[in-house]
Design a protein around this motif. Structure first.
Motif, PDB file in Angstrom:
ATOM      1  N   LEU A  35       0.830  -1.198   0.000  1.00  0.00           N
ATOM      2  CA  LEU A  35       0.000   0.000   0.000  1.00  0.00           C
ATOM      3  C   LEU A  35       0.872   1.259   0.000  1.00  0.00           C
ATOM      4  CD1 LEU A  35      -2.939   0.879   0.104  1.00  0.00           C
ATOM      5  CD2 LEU A  35      -2.758   0.966   2.585  1.00  0.00           C
ATOM      6  N   ASP A  36       1.888   1.264   0.851  1.00  0.00           N
ATOM      7  CA  ASP A  36       2.790   2.424   0.894  1.00  0.00           C
ATOM      8  C   ASP A  36       3.434   2.650  -0.457  1.00  0.00           C
ATOM      9  OD1 ASP A  36       2.235   2.795   3.494  1.00  0.00           O
ATOM     10  OD2 ASP A  36       4.053   1.850   4.282  1.00  0.00           O
ATOM     11  N   LEU A  37       3.895   1.557  -1.043  1.00  0.00           N
ATOM     12  CA  LEU A  37       4.600   1.667  -2.319  1.00  0.00           C
ATOM     13  C   LEU A  37       3.666   2.193  -3.405  1.00  0.00           C
ATOM     14  CD1 LEU A  37       7.261   0.984  -3.835  1.00  0.00           C
ATOM     15  CD2 LEU A  37       6.200  -1.176  -4.441  1.00  0.00           C
ATOM     16  N   LEU A  38       2.460   1.624  -3.453  1.00  0.00           N
ATOM     17  CA  LEU A  38       1.523   2.055  -4.480  1.00  0.00           C
ATOM     18  C   LEU A  38       1.149   3.528  -4.310  1.00  0.00           C
ATOM     19  CD1 LEU A  38      -0.815  -1.057  -4.844  1.00  0.00           C
ATOM     20  CD2 LEU A  38       1.266  -0.481  -6.100  1.00  0.00           C
ATOM     21  N   ASN A  39       1.025   3.951  -3.055  1.00  0.00           N
ATOM     22  CA  ASN A  39       0.730   5.367  -2.825  1.00  0.00           C
ATOM     23  C   ASN A  39       1.867   6.252  -3.311  1.00  0.00           C
ATOM     24  OD1 ASN A  39      -1.903   5.285  -1.812  1.00  0.00           O
ATOM     25  ND2 ASN A  39      -1.183   4.682   0.220  1.00  0.00           N
ATOM     26  N   ARG A  85      -9.077  -0.162  -0.308  1.00  0.00           N
ATOM     27  CA  ARG A  85      -7.973   0.648   0.261  1.00  0.00           C
ATOM     28  C   ARG A  85      -6.837   0.855  -0.740  1.00  0.00           C
ATOM     29  NH1 ARG A  85      -6.345  -2.322   5.474  1.00  0.00           N
ATOM     30  NH2 ARG A  85      -4.724  -0.736   5.507  1.00  0.00           N
ATOM     31  N   LEU A  86      -6.865   0.099  -1.825  1.00  0.00           N
ATOM     32  CA  LEU A  86      -5.772   0.229  -2.799  1.00  0.00           C
ATOM     33  C   LEU A  86      -6.006   1.419  -3.733  1.00  0.00           C
ATOM     34  CD1 LEU A  86      -5.352  -3.504  -3.880  1.00  0.00           C
ATOM     35  CD2 LEU A  86      -3.729  -2.160  -2.540  1.00  0.00           C
ATOM     36  N   PRO A  87      -4.960   2.195  -4.018  1.00  0.00           N
ATOM     37  CA  PRO A  87      -5.135   3.374  -4.870  1.00  0.00           C
ATOM     38  C   PRO A  87      -5.146   2.985  -6.352  1.00  0.00           C
ATOM     39  CG  PRO A  87      -2.863   3.235  -4.144  1.00  0.00           C
ATOM     40  CD  PRO A  87      -3.575   2.063  -3.539  1.00  0.00           C
ATOM     41  N   ILE A  88      -6.141   2.205  -6.751  1.00  0.00           N
ATOM     42  CA  ILE A  88      -6.172   1.643  -8.094  1.00  0.00           C
ATOM     43  C   ILE A  88      -7.107   2.461  -8.991  1.00  0.00           C
ATOM     44  CG2 ILE A  88      -6.993  -0.380  -9.399  1.00  0.00           C
ATOM     45  CD1 ILE A  88      -4.447  -0.999  -7.991  1.00  0.00           C
TER      46      ILE A  88
END
Ligand code: C2E
Ligand code: MG
Ligand code: MG
Length: 742
Positions: free
Chosen positions: A625-629, A655-658
């Motif tokens: 999650l941190d990485l994707l953000n 919760r995923l920034p997809i």
């Protein structure tokens, strides 16, 4: 002595600077001339005036008798060469001096060149050998160039001897210090010890030394853990409080590069240790180090590092060497030892090794929490113990993998799978699990316990690839299979080097107006025989071997360059989707790789879409999650690829920034059945609620298109519209398509 002094003549330099400046500072070679003839003294110094030998000028000391010589030898250290006249007060006065120098004064490294006026005054060969005489010359032979050649050889060997001696001394110190440090406890004392020993090694005061450690590379939290001399008040302070910029920079550079740094401000030594994190030690020392010093320091560092590791391990070793702390079962080491012993003692007839792995354990662990996972592992361990008492040997060898070594007749499908078919009671919850197992008869194993585990792991992995909840028995072709995969990996590496890999691009269309909104970059491999090898075969290999990091960076750059070209040719406002694999995302340089390449190619990240798979998003959720953000913050968009094939929980999904959800081809294919259609509908609606756009993958039929349009699915990609194409073909396709639309 060698006759080819012509070579040495080439080294002769006439120093331009005043040599006297370096006299007395240990920067000259001291030559003691012992001769009762004054003329010899002046002739020698005259012949060698302004001469530099092996990088330093010469400094002459003079004695005209054996007695005078003794006095000088007792008071002056570091004499490199003695030019010794054989005949002085007595016919043997010079020779008699030799045992005194070597034995009584114990001067071993100084080289001695004997000079005599007459050939018949030559010393016995034994004297030359026993007293380590470097050279023997008739005075008449000592022309300027011969004298120089002779001295050069002697000084070189003096230097070598000194180096070896220094090395021996330091080695002894290193060995001794390591042994002492091992008995120290605690990092603090350890670090203090390092400082003290290092100053001893460099013969400097334990002053101006600090040690720092960086716990986490990213947050700049570097602390001073030990200090001596005027640095002492800084103990336990962050490195940023050190007011000396040079020292601070040297330390940071040393930690970043993980190398020792030597510069004019001092020395920063890297003392990295896997267990303790990175450490570096700074010594402000103005003295210039030569190559040998540097080598010794490197040796010191590696010794200290081993020592630091050991320090951590000593306690750990005794506790954990053979036991798994969580379940109390024997661990992998214990299993290796046990099986190796059984094999060595030939007690394995009818025995087999079985590895048992819990299906989808990481998903359980992620969605229900680590404590729950731990409880489950303990439950499984208890059941294993109960089901397989002695003479079976049960161990937990890794994560959720258990091992069972015992008589083959007790290890079969029923005995292994059945016990796990009834639910486990974890925290009052009923947890149903299934396990997959791989079995190797020990008689098939060619080697020791380690080898048996390797074979069983291959069987287990094969079983996992094919199905879950089964016990698979070893077959020889499994090993062949593993070898074939290794061969293919080698082939892939060379294909990558030989540029047999290339990219193709598949258009993605907006369903409402059939505009091409972007492309997905897909890799292709055509081998030397012109055969295509599918990415589904070689991408997993590249992932497992880590090659994907390098290859993925290449894929990314190629794809961006193609997009740049497409933009330049008028197809702007289109994006490029690039698949990122798990191993690539777990590589710590991934953010820089993405950002730097985009900047280099000149593509705004908003035109770059990164496809990640569902399994990645689910494993290690928080880190992902941190990485994707971070990736999103840099301006890239994200797609969740192959959606519908994994186990994503809806709870995690939101919760995923997809930005885009890619429906897997299998879902699109199933859309003609009622239940398949319902599932698709539900997913499209859900994605809409979560603010994601949906892309249907693998669209092949017009029926599928109408169905998807009805659902208000946003985009489609598939052979129905276009196959993946090389860039030039794609450009033609785009032009043709536009012409048709006009
Ligand atoms: P993916 O990312 O899901 O890619 C879509 C796959 O579906 C591609 O297979 C594409 O050629 C195929 N496809 C597209 N439309 C249709 C259709 O209408 N019918 C059928 N039957 N197939 C269609 P491909 O190129 O063989 O790639 C397979 C997988 O390999 C990809 O699945 C992706 O996971 C991986 N892959 C391919 N190229 C790369 C790459 O450059 N990097 C990484 N990390 N993985 C890649
Ligand atoms: Mg993809
Ligand atoms: Mg896909």
């Amino acid at each position: 002595m060698s006759n080819d002094h012509s070579d040495d003549d080439g080294i002769m330099q006439f120093a331009a600077e005043n040599t006297d400046e370096r006299v007395g500072r240990g920067q000259t070679w001291r030559v003691l001339i012992i001769d009762d003839e004054k003329d010899v003294h002046s002739a020698t110094t005259f012949a060698l005036r302004s001469t530099e030998v092996v990088g330093r000028p010469l400094e002459f000391l003079h004695a005209t008798s054996a007695r005078e010589a003794q006095q000088i030898l007792r008071t002056h250290k570091d004499i490199a060469v003695i030019l010794l006249d054989v005949v002085m007060e007595t016919p043997n006065a010079g020779l008699d001096l030799v045992p005194l120098i070597r034995d009584e004064l114990a001067i071993k490294d100084t080289r001695i060149i004997l000079r005599t006026g007459q050939p018949n005054q030559a010393p016995e060969i034994e004297v030359i050998r026993d007293y380590d005489i470097n050279d023997y010359k008739l005075k008449s032979e000592l022309t300027q160039s011969r004298l120089f050649a002779s001295l050069t050889t002697a000084i070189r060997s003096y230097k070598q001897i000194q180096t070896i001696e220094a090395g021996k001394k330091s080695l002894a110190m290193i060995v001794k210090s390591s042994a002492q440090l091992l008995t120290e406890s605690g990092l603090h004392e350890f670090a203090q010890g390092v400082i003290l020993h290092l100053s001893g090694l460099l013969s400097i005061a334990p002053e101006g030394l600090i040690c720092a450690r960086r716990r986490d590379r990213n947050d700049g939290n570097t602390r001073i853990i030990a200090a001596a001399g005027h640095y002492k008040p800084l103990i336990n302070k962050p490195l940023s409080e050190l007011n000396e910029e040079d020292a601070q920079n040297s330390l940071l550079e040393c930690l970043d590069s993980q190398c020792n740094i030597y510069n004019k401000h001092g020395i920063a030594l890297y003392l990295g240790s896997e267990d303790r994190g990175d450490m570096a030690c700074f010594v402000s020392s103005a003295a210039e180090l030569d190559e040998v010093d540097e080598q010794l320091l490197e040796l010191f560092c590696s010794n200290i590092t081993i020592c630091a590791d050991n320090l951590g391990h000593v306690t750990q070793l005794s506790e954990y060497a053979y036991h798994d702390a969580l379940t109390g079962l024997p661990n992998r080491n214990a299993l290796v030892d046990y099986v190796s012993k059984a094999i060595a003692e030939k007690r394995v007839e009818g025995y087999c090794l079985c590895l048992i792995d819990i299906d989808n354990f990481s998903e359980i662990n992620t969605s229900l929490g680590q404590d729950y996972g731990d409880d489950l592992l303990q439950g499984v361990a208890a059941k294993m113990r109960e089901q397989f008492p002695a003479p079976n040997f049960v161990a937990r060898i890794f994560g959720d993998t258990f091992a069972l070594f015992g008589p083959s007749d007790s290890i079969n499908q029923d005995r292994i799978i059945k016990p796990f078919s009834s639910p486990f009671d974890i925290d009052g919850e009923e947890q149903i699990i299934s396990v997959t197992a791989g079995v190797v008869p020990i008689s098939e194993v060619n080697g020791d316990g380690e080898e048996a585990i390797k074979d069983a792991t291959i069987v287990l992995k094969t079983a996992k690839r094919h199905s879950h909840g089964e016990v698979l028995l070893f077959r020889h072709n499994m090993i062949d299979d593993a070898q074939r995969r290794l061969g293919m990996l080698r082939h892939l590496r060379s294909a990558f080097r030989l540029e047999q890999l290339f990219m193709v691009f598949q258009p993605k269309l907006r369903l409402s107006d059939l505009e091409v909104t972007g492309f997905e970059a897909l890799i292709r491999w055509r081998d030397e025989n012109g055969e295509m090898i599918p990415p589904a075969t070689f991408i997993p290999l590249a992932e497992q071997s880590g090659l994907i990091v390098e290859m993925g960076a290449w894929i990314y750059k190629q794809s961006l360059m193609a997009l740049k070209d497409l933009h330049d040719q008028g197809w702007n406002d289109r994006h490029m989707s690039v698949n990122l694999s798990v191993a690539q995302l777990q590589h710590r340089g991934v953010l820089d790789m993405l950002k730097n390449n985009a900047a280099e190619v000149g593509i705004d990240p908003k035109w770059v879409n990164l496809e990640i798979t569902e399994s990645l998003a689910i494993s290690d959720f928080d880190a992902t999650l941190d990485l994707l953000n971070d990736i999103k913050a840099m301006g890239f968009t994200l797609s969740l690829d192959d959606f519908g094939t994994g186990y994503s929980s809806l709870n995690l999904l939101h919760r995923l920034p997809i930005d885009f959800l890619k429906l897997d081809r299998s879902l699109v294919e199933a859309s003609d059945s009622t239940s398949g259609g319902d599932i698709l509908e539900m997913i499209v609606q859900l994605a809409g609620k979560l603010g994601m756009e949906v892309i249907a993958e693998g669209v092949e039929e017009s029926d599928q298109v109408s169905f998807l349009k009805n659902l208000d699915c946003d985009h489609a990609q598939g052979f129905y519209y276009a196959k993946p194409m090389e860039k030039d073909v794609l450009l033609t396709w785009l032009t043709n398509k536009e012409n048709k639309n006009v």
